[in-house]
Design an enzyme around this catalytic site. Structure first.
Site, short mmCIF file in Angstrom:
data_model
loop_
_atom_site.label_atom_id
_atom_site.label_comp_id
_atom_site.label_asym_id
_atom_site.label_seq_id
_atom_site.Cartn_x
_atom_site.Cartn_y
_atom_site.Cartn_z
N CYS A 1 0.88 -1.15 0.00
CA CYS A 1 0.00 0.00 0.00
C CYS A 1 0.92 1.21 0.00
CB CYS A 1 -0.92 0.04 1.22
SG CYS A 1 -1.89 1.58 1.28
N CYS B 1 -0.42 4.35 2.40
CA CYS B 1 -0.46 4.24 3.87
C CYS B 1 -0.06 2.83 4.29
CB CYS B 1 -1.82 4.65 4.42
SG CYS B 1 -3.26 3.94 3.62
N SER B 2 -1.00 1.95 4.55
CA SER B 2 -0.64 0.58 4.92
C SER B 2 -1.84 -0.34 4.82
CB SER B 2 -0.08 0.52 6.34
OG SER B 2 -1.12 0.79 7.27
N CYS B 3 -2.69 -0.10 3.83
CA CYS B 3 -3.89 -0.92 3.66
C CYS B 3 -3.51 -2.39 3.61
CB CYS B 3 -4.62 -0.55 2.37
SG CYS B 3 -5.17 1.17 2.38
#
Lengths: 127, 142
Positions: A26, A29-31
């Site tokens: 991602c 962000c950090s999906c």
């Protein structure tokens, strides 16, 4: 398979084959698919992985100990706010007879992100 | 949002920290999700405050991303989360700048009637329910 919930409302599975290796990131962000894989590891959230997975995936994979031959296509999937990708790792050869339960013991979290592959298990591991 | 958080393809970053990778391999499934206890608390507070229902997920991301690019690049992942949380709490007037700076609540009363905090026993069900992005549509995609 019945997995649902926050950060995993829409999950898409991408399959690794002999000719294709998938990697998930991602960049914004950090999906990450929480209901299936839990919370993401620290490196998944760090800038280096987010920046480089899409532009130099083979170098990133080498850092994780995965070296792919040139004839294997690498596909990188950038997860979004709505869609979370999950890698279906390639089954090592000769294991078609294993049950779902036995196969589950071989699959690793990292192989479902795409930074690891499942290697041929030892006889002990198959018990 | 054309901010610094849009890291895909950006040059100049070092290889992934070997310490992080080694942790991941040594304790499969137990690798570090956080670098410190402080980060775990920021994560928990962000989710708990989000469950007050005063903002949605997209607003939280915007709050994290809408920062000076140099500041974004020079802070860590959970520092971004903390910044986002502080911004939203102040915007929604749930906390004042003074309270944030002093680390103490100025409020005499308990939670106002319009707010309700989630109970511990409700958390699992809330996470399981999730928040689908699906919307009904009469037309097929183009």
């Amino acid at each position: 398979m019945g997995y649902e919930g926050r950060q995993g409302e829409h999950m898409e599975v991408v399959e690794n084959t002999v000719g294709v290796h998938n990697l998930v990131v991602c960049t914004l962000c950090s999906c990450y698919p929480w209901p299936v894989l839990g919370l993401p590891p620290t490196w998944y959230k760090a800038s280096s992985y987010r920046a480089r997975a899409v532009s130099e995936p083979r170098e990133v994979l080498k850092e994780f100990g995965v070296e792919l031959s040139a004839d294997v296509e690498v596909r990188v999937w950038d997860s979004t706010a709505e869609i979370r990708y999950l890698v279906l790792p390639q089954r090592p050869t000769g294991l078609d007879h294993l049950s779902e339960q036995q196969l589950a013991t071989l699959v690793t979290r990292d192989s479902m992100i795409g930074v690891a592959v499942i290697s041929q298990p030892s006889p002990d591991e198959l018990r | 949002m054309n901010g610094a958080h849009d890291l895909g393809g950006m040059h100049g970053f070092s290889p992934i920290s070997q310490a992080d990778i080694d942790q991941a391999n040594i304790e499969e499934g137990k690798s570090r999700n956080f670098s410190s206890l402080w980060e775990e608390k920021v994560f928990a507070m962000t989710l708990a405050c989000g469950m007050l229902g005063k903002w949605n997920l997209d607003q939280s991301r915007f709050a994290r991303e809408n920062v000076d690019p140099a500041h974004y690049l020079n802070s860590t992942y959970y520092e971004h989360w903390l910044h986002g949380l502080e911004t939203l709490l102040q915007e929604k007037k749930l906390i004042s700048k003074q309270e944030l700076e002093q680390g103490k609540s100025n409020s005499m009363s308990s939670l106002p009637a319009s707010l309700s905090a989630i109970k511990k026993e409700d958390v699992s069900a809330i996470l399981k329910k999730g928040g689908s992005a699906s919307l009904p549509s009469a037309r097929p995609p183009r």
